[in-house]
Design an enzyme around this catalytic site. Structure first.
Site, PDB file in Angstrom:
ATOM      1  N   VAL A  73     -32.582   0.754  36.021  1.00  0.00           N
ATOM      2  CA  VAL A  73     -32.829  -0.352  35.020  1.00  0.00           C
ATOM      3  C   VAL A  73     -34.385  -0.518  35.337  1.00  0.00           C
ATOM      4  O   VAL A  73     -34.888  -0.773  36.638  1.00  0.00           O
ATOM      5  CB  VAL A  73     -32.193  -1.440  35.063  1.00  0.00           C
ATOM      6  CG1 VAL A  73     -32.809  -2.546  33.906  1.00  0.00           C
ATOM      7  CG2 VAL A  73     -30.895  -1.190  34.377  1.00  0.00           C
ATOM      8  N   ARG A  79     -31.893  -7.524  35.836  1.00  0.00           N
ATOM      9  CA  ARG A  79     -30.989  -8.917  35.893  1.00  0.00           C
ATOM     10  C   ARG A  79     -31.161  -9.752  34.531  1.00  0.00           C
ATOM     11  O   ARG A  79     -31.096 -10.806  34.547  1.00  0.00           O
ATOM     12  CB  ARG A  79     -32.081  -9.850  37.067  1.00  0.00           C
ATOM     13  CG  ARG A  79     -30.870 -10.924  37.733  1.00  0.00           C
ATOM     14  CD  ARG A  79     -29.972 -10.137  38.594  1.00  0.00           C
ATOM     15  NE  ARG A  79     -28.790 -10.749  38.538  1.00  0.00           N
ATOM     16  CZ  ARG A  79     -28.416 -11.581  39.761  1.00  0.00           C
ATOM     17  NH1 ARG A  79     -29.070 -11.773  40.585  1.00  0.00           N
ATOM     18  NH2 ARG A  79     -27.152 -12.117  39.807  1.00  0.00           N
ATOM     19  N   GLY A  83     -28.029  -3.301  33.094  1.00  0.00           N
ATOM     20  CA  GLY A  83     -27.172  -2.355  34.046  1.00  0.00           C
ATOM     21  C   GLY A  83     -25.787  -2.535  33.592  1.00  0.00           C
ATOM     22  O   GLY A  83     -25.080  -1.563  33.684  1.00  0.00           O
ATOM     23  N   ARG A  84     -25.538  -3.768  33.327  1.00  0.00           N
ATOM     24  CA  ARG A  84     -23.960  -4.005  33.109  1.00  0.00           C
ATOM     25  C   ARG A  84     -23.727  -3.414  31.528  1.00  0.00           C
ATOM     26  O   ARG A  84     -22.614  -2.820  31.386  1.00  0.00           O
ATOM     27  CB  ARG A  84     -23.695  -5.428  32.897  1.00  0.00           C
ATOM     28  CG  ARG A  84     -22.286  -5.736  32.867  1.00  0.00           C
ATOM     29  CD  ARG A  84     -21.951  -7.063  32.647  1.00  0.00           C
ATOM     30  NE  ARG A  84     -22.105  -7.984  33.886  1.00  0.00           N
ATOM     31  CZ  ARG A  84     -21.404  -8.073  35.283  1.00  0.00           C
ATOM     32  NH1 ARG A  84     -20.487  -7.215  35.129  1.00  0.00           N
ATOM     33  NH2 ARG A  84     -21.999  -8.650  36.136  1.00  0.00           N
ATOM     34  N   GLU A 105     -21.739   6.857  44.429  1.00  0.00           N
ATOM     35  CA  GLU A 105     -21.886   6.638  45.926  1.00  0.00           C
ATOM     36  C   GLU A 105     -23.139   5.723  45.544  1.00  0.00           C
ATOM     37  O   GLU A 105     -24.046   5.891  44.861  1.00  0.00           O
ATOM     38  CB  GLU A 105     -22.594   7.877  46.562  1.00  0.00           C
ATOM     39  CG  GLU A 105     -21.572   8.907  47.132  1.00  0.00           C
ATOM     40  CD  GLU A 105     -21.490  10.128  46.298  1.00  0.00           C
ATOM     41  OE1 GLU A 105     -22.280  10.176  45.620  1.00  0.00           O
ATOM     42  OE2 GLU A 105     -20.405  10.784  46.390  1.00  0.00           O
ATOM     43  N   TYR A 117     -21.140  -3.129  40.477  1.00  0.00           N
ATOM     44  CA  TYR A 117     -19.847  -2.184  40.497  1.00  0.00           C
ATOM     45  C   TYR A 117     -18.551  -2.816  40.879  1.00  0.00           C
ATOM     46  O   TYR A 117     -17.755  -2.745  40.354  1.00  0.00           O
ATOM     47  CB  TYR A 117     -19.960  -0.843  41.409  1.00  0.00           C
ATOM     48  CG  TYR A 117     -21.424  -0.428  41.362  1.00  0.00           C
ATOM     49  CD1 TYR A 117     -21.463   0.090  39.924  1.00  0.00           C
ATOM     50  CD2 TYR A 117     -22.192   0.263  42.250  1.00  0.00           C
ATOM     51  CE1 TYR A 117     -22.612   0.930  39.644  1.00  0.00           C
ATOM     52  CE2 TYR A 117     -23.037   0.988  41.820  1.00  0.00           C
ATOM     53  CZ  TYR A 117     -23.341   1.284  40.660  1.00  0.00           C
ATOM     54  OH  TYR A 117     -24.530   2.132  40.212  1.00  0.00           O
TER      55      TYR A 117
HETATM   56  C1  LIG Z   1     -28.450  -2.051  40.101  1.00  0.00           C
HETATM   57  C2  LIG Z   1     -29.288  -2.128  38.847  1.00  0.00           C
HETATM   58  C3  LIG Z   1     -28.912  -0.864  37.938  1.00  0.00           C
HETATM   59  C4  LIG Z   1     -28.579  -3.226  38.187  1.00  0.00           C
HETATM   60  O1  LIG Z   1     -29.344  -3.481  36.785  1.00  0.00           O
HETATM   61  P1  LIG Z   1     -29.693  -4.692  36.166  1.00  0.00           P
HETATM   62  O2  LIG Z   1     -29.985  -4.607  34.700  1.00  0.00           O
HETATM   63  O3  LIG Z   1     -30.551  -5.662  36.959  1.00  0.00           O
HETATM   64  O4  LIG Z   1     -28.252  -5.607  36.341  1.00  0.00           O
HETATM   65  P2  LIG Z   1     -27.552  -6.684  35.237  1.00  0.00           P
HETATM   66  O5  LIG Z   1     -28.607  -7.772  34.941  1.00  0.00           O
HETATM   67  O6  LIG Z   1     -26.737  -6.129  34.354  1.00  0.00           O
HETATM   68  O7  LIG Z   1     -26.444  -7.371  36.516  1.00  0.00           O
HETATM   69  C5  LIG Z   1     -25.327  -7.139  36.464  1.00  0.00           C
HETATM   70  C6  LIG Z   1     -24.661  -7.642  37.637  1.00  0.00           C
HETATM   71  O8  LIG Z   1     -25.178  -6.988  38.898  1.00  0.00           O
HETATM   72  C7  LIG Z   1     -25.606  -7.957  40.010  1.00  0.00           C
HETATM   73  N1  LIG Z   1     -26.754  -7.890  40.370  1.00  0.00           N
HETATM   74  C8  LIG Z   1     -27.902  -7.435  39.572  1.00  0.00           C
HETATM   75  N2  LIG Z   1     -29.091  -7.616  40.300  1.00  0.00           N
HETATM   76  C9  LIG Z   1     -28.735  -8.366  41.359  1.00  0.00           C
HETATM   77  C10 LIG Z   1     -29.538  -8.840  42.460  1.00  0.00           C
HETATM   78  N3  LIG Z   1     -30.794  -8.841  42.655  1.00  0.00           N
HETATM   79  N4  LIG Z   1     -28.866  -9.543  43.467  1.00  0.00           N
HETATM   80  C11 LIG Z   1     -27.650  -9.660  43.346  1.00  0.00           C
HETATM   81  N5  LIG Z   1     -26.485  -9.177  42.517  1.00  0.00           N
HETATM   82  C12 LIG Z   1     -27.564  -8.692  41.391  1.00  0.00           C
HETATM   83  C13 LIG Z   1     -24.698  -9.326  39.749  1.00  0.00           C
HETATM   84  O9  LIG Z   1     -23.349  -9.272  40.008  1.00  0.00           O
HETATM   85  C14 LIG Z   1     -25.062  -9.221  37.966  1.00  0.00           C
HETATM   86  O10 LIG Z   1     -24.051  -9.994  37.421  1.00  0.00           O
HETATM   87  P3  LIG Z   1     -24.716 -11.391  36.970  1.00  0.00           P
HETATM   88  O11 LIG Z   1     -25.931 -11.352  36.390  1.00  0.00           O
HETATM   89  O12 LIG Z   1     -23.516 -11.885  35.963  1.00  0.00           O
HETATM   90  O13 LIG Z   1     -24.547 -12.179  38.261  1.00  0.00           O
HETATM   91  C15 LIG Z   1     -30.752  -2.324  38.959  1.00  0.00           C
HETATM   92  O14 LIG Z   1     -30.980  -3.384  40.202  1.00  0.00           O
HETATM   93  C16 LIG Z   1     -31.373  -1.221  39.553  1.00  0.00           C
HETATM   94  O15 LIG Z   1     -31.940  -0.321  38.548  1.00  0.00           O
HETATM   95  N6  LIG Z   1     -31.787  -0.970  40.683  1.00  0.00           N
HETATM   96  C17 LIG Z   1     -32.496   0.163  41.472  1.00  0.00           C
HETATM   97  C18 LIG Z   1     -31.840   1.645  41.017  1.00  0.00           C
HETATM   98  C19 LIG Z   1     -30.541   1.344  41.885  1.00  0.00           C
HETATM   99  O16 LIG Z   1     -30.383   0.976  42.905  1.00  0.00           O
HETATM  100  N7  LIG Z   1     -29.515   2.035  41.151  1.00  0.00           N
HETATM  101  C20 LIG Z   1     -28.053   1.866  41.932  1.00  0.00           C
HETATM  102  C21 LIG Z   1     -27.885   3.307  42.356  1.00  0.00           C
HETATM  103  S1  LIG Z   1     -26.319   3.597  43.033  1.00  0.00           S
END
Ligand SMILES: CC(C)(COP(=O)(O)OP(=O)(O)OC[C@H]1O[C@@H](n2cnc3c(N)ncnc32)[C@H](O)[C@@H]1OP(=O)(O)O)[C@@H](O)C(=O)NCCC(=O)NCCS
Length: 149
Positions: A73, A79, A83-84, A105, A117
């Site tokens: 994302v 956040r 992602g969800r 992974e 996840y």
């Molecule tokens: C992992 C990733 C895809 C999450 O996307 P996002 O849009 O920020 O996530 P969401 O807003 O949908 O959050 C969903 C849940 O993820 C968790 N989460 C997301 N960001 C978080 C953070 N910074 N710290 C802790 N938990 C987090 C929470 O459980 C959250 O639920 P909540 O908001 O109800 O607490 C994003 O951080 C990303 O792109 N990271 C870099 C790439 C990466 O690491 N991808 C995964 C490879 S396996």
């Protein structure tokens, strides 16, 4: 939740994909890797906010097993549920396609992704030592799976 769109991605989306990939990942995939994924017929799906790509997933399907290779994302909108949103759309598609599971992974230290996840029902099924490059050597991977049937 904002009214995002979800759509399959193609070669023309690569510049936007790469901009997000390079901003979000410490070790981003290259353009060639994405091109290989498209050529191999992997699923690339994107979340769009008013026509702007804000995140994507890459999935390899092997028989009835779906393997999530990348979920990303745009850091500018992390956040906020994207992602969800991407993961839920993918799980719905996998169920509709009668897949048995979604596998992935993840870096053992990637707390944000692991929290996402786990909240989506994924559980650990394995551990790969020194799987990823990291600033001080290598980082382990957790192998996680969500059963679908
Ligand atoms: C992992 C990733 C895809 C999450 O996307 P996002 O849009 O920020 O996530 P969401 O807003 O949908 O959050 C969903 C849940 O993820 C968790 N989460 C997301 N960001 C978080 C953070 N910074 N710290 C802790 N938990 C987090 C929470 O459980 C959250 O639920 P909540 O908001 O109800 O607490 C994003 O951080 C990303 O792109 N990271 C870099 C790439 C990466 O690491 N991808 C995964 C490879 S396996």
């Amino acid at each position: 939740m904002p009214s995002w769109d979800w759509a399959a991605l193609a070669g023309e989306d690569l510049p936007e994909i790469l901009a997000i990939e390079e901003a979000a990942h410490p070790y981003p995939w290259s353009e060639a890797v994405f091109e290989d994924c498209l050529r191999a017929g992997y699923r690339l799906d994107g979340a769009f906010d008013r026509g702007q790509l804000i995140g994507y997933s890459v999935v390899m399907t092997v028989l009835d097993e779906w393997h999530l290779l990348n979920l990303c994302v745009d850091p500018a909108v992390q956040r906020r549920g994207a992602g969800r949103f991407l993961l839920e759309r993918l799980l719905e598609s996998a169920v509709a396609a009668e897949a048995s599971c979604l596998l992935l992974e993840v870096r053992a230290g990637n707390r944000a992704a692991i929290a996402l996840y786990e909240s989506a029902g994924f559980a650990d099924i394995g551990h790969r030592k020194a799987y990823y490059p990291a600033p001080n050597g290598r980082e382990d991977a957790r192998v996680m799976r969500r059963l679908l049937s």
